[in-house]
Design a protein around this motif. Structure first.
Motif, PDB file in Angstrom:
ATOM      1  N   ASP A 285       0.834  -1.198   0.000  1.00  0.00           N
ATOM      2  CA  ASP A 285       0.000   0.000   0.000  1.00  0.00           C
ATOM      3  C   ASP A 285       0.874   1.255   0.000  1.00  0.00           C
ATOM      4  OD1 ASP A 285      -2.193   1.604   0.010  1.00  0.00           O
ATOM      5  OD2 ASP A 285      -2.656   1.342   2.137  1.00  0.00           O
ATOM      6  N   LEU A 286       1.512   1.487  -1.143  1.00  0.00           N
ATOM      7  CA  LEU A 286       2.349   2.668  -1.325  1.00  0.00           C
ATOM      8  C   LEU A 286       1.830   3.467  -2.521  1.00  0.00           C
ATOM      9  CD1 LEU A 286       5.902   1.090  -0.864  1.00  0.00           C
ATOM     10  CD2 LEU A 286       4.928   2.901   0.555  1.00  0.00           C
ATOM     11  N   PRO A 287       1.941   4.777  -2.494  1.00  0.00           N
ATOM     12  CA  PRO A 287       1.473   5.592  -3.624  1.00  0.00           C
ATOM     13  C   PRO A 287       2.512   5.663  -4.738  1.00  0.00           C
ATOM     14  CG  PRO A 287       2.258   7.022  -1.880  1.00  0.00           C
ATOM     15  CD  PRO A 287       2.375   5.605  -1.349  1.00  0.00           C
ATOM     16  N   PHE A 288       2.790   4.503  -5.369  1.00  0.00           N
ATOM     17  CA  PHE A 288       3.772   4.498  -6.448  1.00  0.00           C
ATOM     18  C   PHE A 288       3.362   5.511  -7.524  1.00  0.00           C
ATOM     19  CE2 PHE A 288       4.271   0.075  -4.819  1.00  0.00           C
ATOM     20  CZ  PHE A 288       5.611   0.145  -4.491  1.00  0.00           C
TER      21      PHE A 288
ATOM     22  N   TYR B 107      12.224 -23.847   3.187  1.00  0.00           N
ATOM     23  CA  TYR B 107      12.088 -24.106   1.748  1.00  0.00           C
ATOM     24  C   TYR B 107      12.665 -22.937   0.964  1.00  0.00           C
ATOM     25  CZ  TYR B 107       8.842 -27.636   3.471  1.00  0.00           C
ATOM     26  OH  TYR B 107       8.282 -28.685   4.140  1.00  0.00           O
ATOM     27  N   ARG B 108      13.592 -23.228   0.057  1.00  0.00           N
ATOM     28  CA  ARG B 108      14.267 -22.167  -0.676  1.00  0.00           C
ATOM     29  C   ARG B 108      13.450 -21.638  -1.854  1.00  0.00           C
ATOM     30  NH1 ARG B 108      18.572 -25.616   0.717  1.00  0.00           N
ATOM     31  NH2 ARG B 108      20.278 -24.559   1.800  1.00  0.00           N
ATOM     32  N   PHE B 109      12.580 -22.479  -2.423  1.00  0.00           N
ATOM     33  CA  PHE B 109      11.870 -22.067  -3.633  1.00  0.00           C
ATOM     34  C   PHE B 109      10.741 -21.106  -3.269  1.00  0.00           C
ATOM     35  CE2 PHE B 109       8.578 -22.288  -6.825  1.00  0.00           C
ATOM     36  CZ  PHE B 109       9.305 -22.156  -7.998  1.00  0.00           C
ATOM     37  N   ILE B 110      10.650 -20.000  -3.996  1.00  0.00           N
ATOM     38  CA  ILE B 110       9.591 -19.023  -3.763  1.00  0.00           C
ATOM     39  C   ILE B 110       9.140 -18.449  -5.105  1.00  0.00           C
ATOM     40  CG2 ILE B 110      11.178 -17.083  -3.427  1.00  0.00           C
ATOM     41  CD1 ILE B 110       9.173 -16.014  -1.317  1.00  0.00           C
ATOM     42  N   SER B 111       7.854 -18.182  -5.207  1.00  0.00           N
ATOM     43  CA  SER B 111       7.285 -17.510  -6.365  1.00  0.00           C
ATOM     44  C   SER B 111       6.560 -16.259  -5.884  1.00  0.00           C
ATOM     45  CB  SER B 111       6.299 -18.426  -7.095  1.00  0.00           C
ATOM     46  OG  SER B 111       5.537 -17.692  -8.043  1.00  0.00           O
ATOM     47  N   VAL B 112       6.905 -15.133  -6.473  1.00  0.00           N
ATOM     48  CA  VAL B 112       6.214 -13.871  -6.196  1.00  0.00           C
ATOM     49  C   VAL B 112       5.779 -13.302  -7.541  1.00  0.00           C
ATOM     50  CG1 VAL B 112       6.341 -11.578  -5.180  1.00  0.00           C
ATOM     51  CG2 VAL B 112       7.671 -13.452  -4.186  1.00  0.00           C
ATOM     52  N   LYS B 113       4.477 -13.074  -7.692  1.00  0.00           N
ATOM     53  CA  LYS B 113       3.931 -12.683  -8.988  1.00  0.00           C
ATOM     54  C   LYS B 113       3.001 -11.484  -8.811  1.00  0.00           C
ATOM     55  CE  LYS B 113       1.828 -14.802 -13.098  1.00  0.00           C
ATOM     56  NZ  LYS B 113       3.035 -14.698 -13.929  1.00  0.00           N
ATOM     57  N   ILE B 114       3.037 -10.585  -9.774  1.00  0.00           N
ATOM     58  CA  ILE B 114       2.076  -9.487  -9.847  1.00  0.00           C
ATOM     59  C   ILE B 114       0.943  -9.954 -10.764  1.00  0.00           C
ATOM     60  CG2 ILE B 114       1.698  -7.099 -10.568  1.00  0.00           C
ATOM     61  CD1 ILE B 114       4.672  -6.597  -9.997  1.00  0.00           C
ATOM     62  N   PRO B 115      -0.289 -10.048 -10.271  1.00  0.00           N
ATOM     63  CA  PRO B 115      -1.399 -10.544 -11.105  1.00  0.00           C
ATOM     64  C   PRO B 115      -1.520  -9.773 -12.408  1.00  0.00           C
ATOM     65  CG  PRO B 115      -2.090 -10.356  -8.817  1.00  0.00           C
ATOM     66  CD  PRO B 115      -0.723  -9.720  -8.905  1.00  0.00           C
ATOM     67  N   GLY B 116      -1.747 -10.540 -13.484  1.00  0.00           N
ATOM     68  CA  GLY B 116      -1.896  -9.929 -14.798  1.00  0.00           C
ATOM     69  C   GLY B 116      -0.610  -9.839 -15.589  1.00  0.00           C
ATOM     70  N   ARG B 117       0.508 -10.181 -14.992  1.00  0.00           N
ATOM     71  CA  ARG B 117       1.789 -10.151 -15.700  1.00  0.00           C
ATOM     72  C   ARG B 117       2.275 -11.575 -15.950  1.00  0.00           C
ATOM     73  NH1 ARG B 117       5.417  -5.309 -13.042  1.00  0.00           N
ATOM     74  NH2 ARG B 117       3.741  -3.769 -12.857  1.00  0.00           N
ATOM     75  N   GLU B 118       2.929 -11.733 -17.085  1.00  0.00           N
ATOM     76  CA  GLU B 118       3.401 -13.062 -17.470  1.00  0.00           C
ATOM     77  C   GLU B 118       4.598 -13.496 -16.643  1.00  0.00           C
ATOM     78  OE1 GLU B 118       5.100 -15.361 -21.458  1.00  0.00           O
ATOM     79  OE2 GLU B 118       4.190 -13.366 -21.623  1.00  0.00           O
ATOM     80  N   ASP B 119       5.543 -12.578 -16.400  1.00  0.00           N
ATOM     81  CA  ASP B 119       6.776 -12.928 -15.706  1.00  0.00           C
ATOM     82  C   ASP B 119       6.619 -12.740 -14.201  1.00  0.00           C
ATOM     83  OD1 ASP B 119       8.041 -13.492 -18.094  1.00  0.00           O
ATOM     84  OD2 ASP B 119       8.808 -11.451 -18.327  1.00  0.00           O
TER      85      ASP B 119
ATOM     86  N   ASN C  36       3.104  -0.772 -11.297  1.00  0.00           N
ATOM     87  CA  ASN C  36       2.169  -0.623 -12.409  1.00  0.00           C
ATOM     88  C   ASN C  36       2.352   0.725 -13.103  1.00  0.00           C
ATOM     89  OD1 ASN C  36       0.897  -3.116 -11.914  1.00  0.00           O
ATOM     90  ND2 ASN C  36      -0.369  -2.190 -10.309  1.00  0.00           N
ATOM     91  N   ARG C  37       2.073   0.746 -14.397  1.00  0.00           N
ATOM     92  CA  ARG C  37       2.194   1.982 -15.175  1.00  0.00           C
ATOM     93  C   ARG C  37       1.339   3.106 -14.596  1.00  0.00           C
ATOM     94  NH1 ARG C  37       6.357   3.013 -18.676  1.00  0.00           N
ATOM     95  NH2 ARG C  37       6.831   1.185 -19.961  1.00  0.00           N
ATOM     96  N   LYS C  38       0.149   2.760 -14.103  1.00  0.00           N
ATOM     97  CA  LYS C  38      -0.751   3.784 -13.588  1.00  0.00           C
ATOM     98  C   LYS C  38      -0.375   4.241 -12.187  1.00  0.00           C
ATOM     99  CE  LYS C  38      -4.779   2.258 -16.266  1.00  0.00           C
ATOM    100  NZ  LYS C  38      -6.178   1.766 -16.190  1.00  0.00           N
ATOM    101  N   GLY C  39       0.569   3.567 -11.556  1.00  0.00           N
ATOM    102  CA  GLY C  39       0.964   3.935 -10.207  1.00  0.00           C
ATOM    103  C   GLY C  39       0.010   3.364  -9.168  1.00  0.00           C
ATOM    104  N   GLY C  40       0.145   3.810  -7.930  1.00  0.00           N
ATOM    105  CA  GLY C  40      -0.720   3.372  -6.851  1.00  0.00           C
ATOM    106  C   GLY C  40      -0.284   2.058  -6.239  1.00  0.00           C
ATOM    107  N   PRO C  41      -1.092   1.501  -5.320  1.00  0.00           N
ATOM    108  CA  PRO C  41      -0.738   0.261  -4.610  1.00  0.00           C
ATOM    109  C   PRO C  41      -0.515  -0.912  -5.562  1.00  0.00           C
ATOM    110  CG  PRO C  41      -2.588   1.352  -3.550  1.00  0.00           C
ATOM    111  CD  PRO C  41      -2.367   2.063  -4.853  1.00  0.00           C
ATOM    112  N   LEU C  42       0.163  -1.949  -5.039  1.00  0.00           N
ATOM    113  CA  LEU C  42       0.566  -3.083  -5.840  1.00  0.00           C
ATOM    114  C   LEU C  42       0.207  -4.370  -5.109  1.00  0.00           C
ATOM    115  CD1 LEU C  42       2.177  -3.682  -8.486  1.00  0.00           C
ATOM    116  CD2 LEU C  42       4.234  -3.766  -7.079  1.00  0.00           C
ATOM    117  N   THR C  43      -0.411  -5.311  -5.831  1.00  0.00           N
ATOM    118  CA  THR C  43      -0.761  -6.607  -5.241  1.00  0.00           C
ATOM    119  C   THR C  43       0.287  -7.646  -5.630  1.00  0.00           C
ATOM    120  OG1 THR C  43      -3.118  -6.120  -5.289  1.00  0.00           O
ATOM    121  CG2 THR C  43      -2.502  -8.434  -5.150  1.00  0.00           C
TER     122      THR C  43
END
Length: 463
Positions: free
Chosen positions: A277-280, A296-308, A327-334
């Motif tokens: 919750d940051l005003p990017f 466990y060493r393996f971790i996945s962190v993904k931004i919804p809607g992005r392929e990578d 995000n291009r539009k700025g604002g909070p990030l999930t």
């Protein structure tokens, strides 16, 4: 020079040494005070006289002193002097400690400990990258081993401050973080310290990552750090990632426009979605995402809607840092997180990138560096018995938004059991990332080859 990771150790010469507890000179950042704690074989001070800090600046033996504060090249440091040949035989370890009275160490930019000889030759350097809510920090220790002296990068934090730490090792606890007095002139050695019963060093107030509810780092307000003069009789040593003291300093053209914020820390277990919750700002520069795991060493962190994925990796030492593009539009990030055990994520501003300077630095996995110097040649050595991918990029541009995407891929090994590369880096400022790796790596930066093109010749790569 030896750049160290937490837990590493290295020999130091048995000569008088200067030890800096340093940080970047940033207005509004908390003040950091330095202290040295002399411990016996039981891990305890023999009395309050074994605690050297600005209000008790000379140990009775004369072997350890707090000598004041130095400033230069965008850095502030409190300096200690330790004459290893003069340290009493009963003293087995000298802890190098920082304390923070007007904030926490998660709010201190570029915290490090540096050990140098009196001719300013740096023999050990440890940069702290994982501080959060601590108000006291054991950065390192000088200790005896087989008749010689070594330095260990400790990186252990305490939430109850320097008073709690000193009480934990047998002191009275009547020590607080204070501004340094005037430099101390040499004097004759006073009487021996008063004795008290030894109390082993425990873990009272120790901060350790672990699962728990997601939380944001609290905002803070602090007074600017006042400019101070260097202690008489010495010149601060060169800090990696900065020009030598006295050299002209040209700040990155985009650095003044970076989005600044206090680090945000999130903890959880298993699969979970979190909101940063940051005003990017719109079209803003990337930030740094630091990941820590437990069993466990393996971790996945993904931004919804992005392929990578931001992270999709084994973390060889349960730790890694990658660029994360808002995000291009700025604002909070999930963020959607997947890991079978406990994890911790920390969101950091781009100013937290590690400095990449001439010399050698070692580490593992994903990492983010900033390079501000002239064109250079980078020697890359990496090992992974599992033959994983190893990939490095640099990011380069005239505005923060230009840094959202890489300018050039400089190393790529899809079956990289052993990576051996020499690559050319243009003049800074630029970001250098290791963004695919489960390797143990070593980076050595040296002078550029004579025919290395100037920065202007490469600018077209950004368009």
């Amino acid at each position: 020079m030896t750049h160290m990771i937490k837990g590493a150790n290295a020999p130091v010469p048995a000569v008088p040494l200067r030890v800096a507890v340093g940080r970047q000179s940033v207005p509004g950042a908390p003040t950091v005070s330095a202290a040295a704690l002399l411990l016996d074989a039981a891990g305890a001070v023999r009395g309050d006289a074994d605690i050297v800090f600005s209000h008790r600046p000379v140990h009775p033996s004369g072997a350890v002193r707090h000598v004041g504060t130095g400033q230069g090249a965008g850095q502030l440091a409190e300096w200690l002097e330790v004459d290893l040949l003069g340290v009493e035989p009963d003293v087995q370890r000298v802890l190098i400690v920082g304390s923070c009275a007007d904030g926490t160490f998660g709010q201190v930019p570029g915290l490090y400990a540096q050990v140098s000889t009196f001719d300013a030759t740096v023999v050990a350097q440890y940069a702290v990258t994982d501080a959060t809510a601590e108000t006291a920090f054991v950065l390192g220790e000088l200790y005896r081993r087989d008749g010689a002296w070594r330095f260990r990068a400790v990186g252990q934090g305490y939430e109850d401050g320097l008073a709690g730490l000193t009480k934990d090792v047998g002191g009275s606890g009547a020590v607080t973080a204070v501004s340094p007095p005037a430099p101390v002139a040499p004097s004759a050695s006073p009487t021996a310290p008063a004795a008290s019963g030894p109390v082993p060093l425990g873990a009272v107030g120790k901060v350790s990552p672990g699962p728990g509810p997601s939380s944001d780092a609290a905002p803070y307000s602090a007074s600017p750090v006042p400019p101070v003069s260097a202690p008489a009789g010495f010149v601060p040593a060169h800090v990696p990632g900065t020009p030598p003291v006295g050299a002209s300093v040209e700040a990155p053209s985009w650095a003044a426009d970076f989005f600044t914020f206090e680090p945000r820390v999130y903890r959880g277990k298993g699969a979970k979605s979190i909101t940063v919750d940051l005003p990017f700002p719109p079209d803003g520069e990337p930030v740094i995402l630091e990941a820590r795991t437990e069993e466990y060493r393996f971790i996945s962190v993904k931004i919804p809607g992005r392929e990578d994925d931001v992270f999709l990796s084994d973390l060889p030492d349960h730790y890694g840092r990658n660029l994360m593009v808002p995000n291009r539009k700025g604002g909070p990030l999930t963020l959607k997180v997947r890991n079978s055990g406990a994890w911790q994520l920390t969101v950091l501003p781009l100013s937290a990138a590690l400095p990449l300077d001439f010399g050698t630095i070692t580490g593992s996995g994903h990492e983010v560096f900033v390079r501000t110097g002239p064109a250079a040649e980078l020697k890359v050595r990496a090992e992974d018995p599992h033959k994983g991918w190893f990939q490095m990029h640099y990011h380069w541009g005239d505005t923060p938004g230009d840094l959202r995407r890489p300018a050039k891929r400089i190393v790529y090994e899809w079956n990289g059991r052993r990576v051996r590369e020499k690559v050319a880096l243009p003049s800074g400022p630029l970001l250098v990332t290791i963004d695919k790796s489960r390797h143990q790596w070593e980076l050595t930066l040296g002078a550029a080859a004579p025919d290395e093109p100037a920065r202007g010749a490469r600018k077209g790569w950004l368009r």
